[in-house]
Motif scaffolding. Structure first.
Motif, PDB file in Angstrom:
ATOM      1  N   GLU A   1      70.888  -4.287  16.376  1.00  0.00           N
ATOM      2  CA  GLU A   1      70.267  -4.237  17.694  1.00  0.00           C
ATOM      3  C   GLU A   1      71.298  -4.556  18.778  1.00  0.00           C
ATOM      4  O   GLU A   1      71.305  -3.948  19.846  1.00  0.00           O
ATOM      5  N   ALA A   2      72.173  -5.501  18.505  1.00  0.00           N
ATOM      6  CA  ALA A   2      73.210  -5.860  19.468  1.00  0.00           C
ATOM      7  C   ALA A   2      74.180  -4.695  19.690  1.00  0.00           C
ATOM      8  O   ALA A   2      74.612  -4.440  20.812  1.00  0.00           O
ATOM      9  N   VAL A   3      74.494  -3.977  18.624  1.00  0.00           N
ATOM     10  CA  VAL A   3      75.365  -2.800  18.754  1.00  0.00           C
ATOM     11  C   VAL A   3      74.674  -1.734  19.606  1.00  0.00           C
ATOM     12  O   VAL A   3      75.298  -1.115  20.468  1.00  0.00           O
ATOM     13  N   GLY A   4      73.387  -1.540  19.409  1.00  0.00           N
ATOM     14  CA  GLY A   4      72.639  -0.583  20.214  1.00  0.00           C
ATOM     15  C   GLY A   4      72.598  -0.962  21.683  1.00  0.00           C
ATOM     16  O   GLY A   4      72.755  -0.117  22.563  1.00  0.00           O
ATOM     17  N   VAL A   5      72.398  -2.225  21.956  1.00  0.00           N
ATOM     18  CA  VAL A   5      72.388  -2.699  23.343  1.00  0.00           C
ATOM     19  C   VAL A   5      73.759  -2.515  23.978  1.00  0.00           C
ATOM     20  O   VAL A   5      73.870  -2.086  25.131  1.00  0.00           O
ATOM     21  N   ALA A   6      74.810  -2.809  23.249  1.00  0.00           N
ATOM     22  CA  ALA A   6      76.163  -2.634  23.780  1.00  0.00           C
ATOM     23  C   ALA A   6      76.453  -1.162  24.068  1.00  0.00           C
ATOM     24  O   ALA A   6      77.053  -0.828  25.094  1.00  0.00           O
ATOM     25  N   ALA A   7      76.015  -0.287  23.181  1.00  0.00           N
ATOM     26  CA  ALA A   7      76.224   1.146  23.396  1.00  0.00           C
ATOM     27  C   ALA A   7      75.449   1.628  24.616  1.00  0.00           C
ATOM     28  O   ALA A   7      75.969   2.397  25.430  1.00  0.00           O
ATOM     29  N   ALA A   8      74.216   1.185  24.759  1.00  0.00           N
ATOM     30  CA  ALA A   8      73.415   1.582  25.918  1.00  0.00           C
ATOM     31  C   ALA A   8      74.028   1.059  27.211  1.00  0.00           C
ATOM     32  O   ALA A   8      74.079   1.770  28.220  1.00  0.00           O
ATOM     33  N   ALA A   9      74.508  -0.165  27.202  1.00  0.00           N
ATOM     34  CA  ALA A   9      75.147  -0.736  28.392  1.00  0.00           C
ATOM     35  C   ALA A   9      76.415   0.041  28.740  1.00  0.00           C
ATOM     36  O   ALA A   9      76.708   0.278  29.917  1.00  0.00           O
ATOM     37  N   GLY A  10      77.162   0.462  27.729  1.00  0.00           N
ATOM     38  CA  GLY A  10      78.371   1.254  27.979  1.00  0.00           C
ATOM     39  C   GLY A  10      78.050   2.599  28.599  1.00  0.00           C
ATOM     40  O   GLY A  10      78.730   3.046  29.530  1.00  0.00           O
ATOM     41  N   VAL A  11      76.997   3.238  28.123  1.00  0.00           N
ATOM     42  CA  VAL A  11      76.600   4.533  28.680  1.00  0.00           C
ATOM     43  C   VAL A  11      76.148   4.372  30.121  1.00  0.00           C
ATOM     44  O   VAL A  11      76.520   5.165  30.998  1.00  0.00           O
ATOM     45  N   ILE A  12      75.369   3.354  30.403  1.00  0.00           N
ATOM     46  CA  ILE A  12      74.921   3.120  31.777  1.00  0.00           C
ATOM     47  C   ILE A  12      76.114   2.814  32.677  1.00  0.00           C
ATOM     48  O   ILE A  12      76.193   3.287  33.812  1.00  0.00           O
ATOM     49  N   GLY A  13      77.066   2.052  32.174  1.00  0.00           N
ATOM     50  CA  GLY A  13      78.271   1.764  32.954  1.00  0.00           C
ATOM     51  C   GLY A  13      79.062   3.024  33.275  1.00  0.00           C
ATOM     52  O   GLY A  13      79.551   3.186  34.397  1.00  0.00           O
ATOM     53  N   LEU A  14      79.176   3.933  32.314  1.00  0.00           N
ATOM     54  CA  LEU A  14      79.880   5.191  32.568  1.00  0.00           C
ATOM     55  C   LEU A  14      79.143   6.047  33.603  1.00  0.00           C
ATOM     56  O   LEU A  14      79.768   6.685  34.446  1.00  0.00           O
TER      57      LEU A  14
END
Length: 79
Positions: free
Chosen positions: A48-61
């Motif tokens: 779940e933490a990996v998923g949250v990090a990936a989603a945060a990275g996409v939003i940041g981009l």
């Protein structure tokens, strides 16, 4: 009154190509993430933490791309 700003030749084509490229990159990243999750087949808070990090990275981009787009548009216009 200022005259309407004109676009460079091929600007619409470049925009379409950019959107198509971003779509293909998103599809590739999504496919890779699905393959990784299928490979790991783990659960719990770590995945779940990996998923949250990936989603945060996409939003940041997306935010970064949105901030750059108006700046490029302003420079391309002639006064």
């Amino acid at each position: 009154m200022r005259p309407a700003a004109t676009e460079d030749a091929g600007a619409a084509t470049r925009r379409v190509a950019f959107v198509a490229l971003m779509t293909l990159l998103t599809l590739g990243v999504g496919s890779a993430m699905l393959a990784l999750v299928d490979l790991l087949r783990t659960g719990g808070i770590a995945i779940e933490a990996v998923g949250v990090a990936a989603a945060a990275g996409v939003i940041g981009l997306l935010v970064l791309a949105a901030r750059e787009a108006p700046a490029r548009t302003r420079r391309d216009r002639t006064p």
